[in-house]
Design an enzyme around this catalytic site. Sequence first.
Site, PDB file in Angstrom:
ATOM      1  N   ASP A   1     -52.442 -26.332  44.808  1.00  0.00           N
ATOM      2  CA  ASP A   1     -52.134 -24.900  44.847  1.00  0.00           C
ATOM      3  C   ASP A   1     -51.468 -24.544  46.177  1.00  0.00           C
ATOM      4  OD1 ASP A   1     -52.617 -21.898  44.484  1.00  0.00           O
ATOM      5  OD2 ASP A   1     -53.605 -22.705  42.709  1.00  0.00           O
TER       6      ASP A   1
ATOM      7  N   ASN B   1     -47.821 -17.039  32.351  1.00  0.00           N
ATOM      8  CA  ASN B   1     -48.038 -15.588  32.258  1.00  0.00           C
ATOM      9  C   ASN B   1     -46.862 -14.824  31.663  1.00  0.00           C
ATOM     10  OD1 ASN B   1     -50.419 -16.107  33.578  1.00  0.00           O
ATOM     11  ND2 ASN B   1     -49.706 -15.412  35.580  1.00  0.00           N
TER      12      ASN B   1
ATOM     13  N   SER C   1     -53.807 -18.273  36.088  1.00  0.00           N
ATOM     14  CA  SER C   1     -54.256 -18.945  37.310  1.00  0.00           C
ATOM     15  C   SER C   1     -55.746 -18.771  37.530  1.00  0.00           C
ATOM     16  CB  SER C   1     -53.516 -18.386  38.529  1.00  0.00           C
ATOM     17  OG  SER C   1     -52.238 -18.935  38.668  1.00  0.00           O
TER      18      SER C   1
END
Length: 650
Positions: free
Chosen positions: A146, A288, A364
């Site tokens: 990340d 998304n 996420s």
Amino acid sequence: MTIREVQLLERKLPPHKPGEVLARLRGPQDRVNISGVKVLETFDIPRRTPAGDLVRLQLPAGMSTAAGIAWLEKDRRFEYVTSNDLRQPNDQPQAAPPPPPLPPLPGKISNDYDPIKLYGLDKIAAPLAWEKTTGSTMGPVIAVIDTGMDLTHPDLLDNLWTNPGEIAGNGIDDDGNGVVDDVHGFNAQAQTGDPTDDIGHGTHCAGTIGARGDNGQGVVGVNWQAQLMPIRTMVNGSGTAADNIRALAYATKMGARITSNSYGGEYNQAERDAFANSPLLHICAAGNEHNDNDTSPYYPYQRPVGYPGNYEYDHIISVAATDARDRLASFSNYGPRNVDLAAPGVATLSTVPGGGYETKSGTSMACPHVAGVAGLIATLYPESSNEQIRTRLLANVDKLPGLKDRVGTGGRLNALKALEKDEIAPDAPAHLTVQPDGAWLDVSWVNSGDDGQSGQAYRYHVECGDYHSAGPAGESGKAQSIRIPASAGPVSLRLEDNVGNLGAAAVVAGHPSLKVLRPNWNSDGKWAQVDEPGRPGSWTDSPDSNYAVNTNSSLTSDFVDISSLQKPVLRFAARYRLEPGGDFVYVEVNKKGSDSWKKLEDFTSFRDWQDHTIDLGKLQGEVRFRFRLKSDGAKVEDGFWLDRPEIAGG
């Protein structure tokens, strides 16, 4: 390639880092020695096949990425050349409103657990799961790939992974892994031992997985105790496929068991190879864009960012997001083939840099819920394989009406069910019978249960010759049937329960009267036979390198008389890498005495080896078949690979 063709390719490339490319050398002996091209990096990733190195190359000054790809793809030493595509976090700019209050579940509760603010943990039945395990600081290492992590956050500090071979602050690479002072993780962009977070996304994900439990402050993660390995791949919210490849190599080398991947981007062949060869279990955000990842996973339909979750490997699990009312989040990607399950991902409270806490939304935020439960499973059942952990996660969801036909399981994560202790396998199914029908077998049986005859098994596994498939099992004591490609060999069928226990097999004879025709195949000069791993003598349109632009090449069978076959089919196995929507392989048939060819099927985009069956309908007499590659003037790929083409019938 002409200037126009290079310009067309440039428009088709995803957002990428200019001036460099990623490339796979074709053989272990191949080396890059090209004027003006510099090898920036050779990736240290596991190899399951004897392929050449995966490298990052710097192009000559002033050369565009498209021109570089077009130029290098002509070199037979390269299996493929691709852009170094960008990656970004899969969170939403603004958090959704707080969820309504929910009655708390019973179970083991930490003193930093708030069932309203941390509603997602209640949704997945974490308090009940914690009665079985709360994780362990000696348990599986979970790599958070990340934006990094706040290494001093009071709710994360005690759950940080520590590299046992490194001495902090001495400026020496003590363990010889190529990274100096990587005491608590890795910065894959800078290639240093400092994975400190700059924007908070990775810190937030890490807190959901493993914020310290029962420490009287902040929040609690799915794991009260954990080993969190921060690997920073993004700076200011942006990274590349090369950074991810580097991260996977580090996580594997340094002993990670699970990775959490809350970022996304477009398809990238080099990144896909790195995931394909990784031995770890990878939990990935679905994206998304409110995109159907099944129907538009490839250009030109639209440009989704559902990768790496969309790569078609069993050790990758793709996660959609749900809200506090168990509805699919308005932003979440979905797709029952490519997205596996859902988890809470709206208004999730977790850790952020500076010792603080914030609410964020996105797939996420859903992804680390699943990564956390995978960690609990691996803690309680440390000998579990990737497949067994995957089964526990997917077979034990809470089925929800709003997720039917949206994710593969039709359900949302349930931690308690995933931790079930079950050592009783299903009994063998009863009354297994097969009924030949042309080139098919109608297989029927009566299901046993999850534990012997009790309960309902998770899924069935059926095998016949080279064919294998799995599907949801029906109720115990109830009949079930499927149709499979016929083989003269026996049919074997067994049931699997919700924790991966396989029951005894029932076995019956296959199709004794099956007829199979295997005609000779003739190349136009461009197709050739090669030895693929486990598939000697496979045909391909690209035996030496990627196929060329503006190609029209074919592999054609001799004429074969199918008059004696009942319900004939053409069947074969294939894998392919074709420019999505631009290059196609057409499967066509021609009747003897006719000059015309009829299209039966076409292929584009990317798929690993799969079995294919094409119904030939009422075709009779002498016919021949061909596989024809037609490419446009832009990007080229590795091509089409064909194994065991045959015509079968009763």
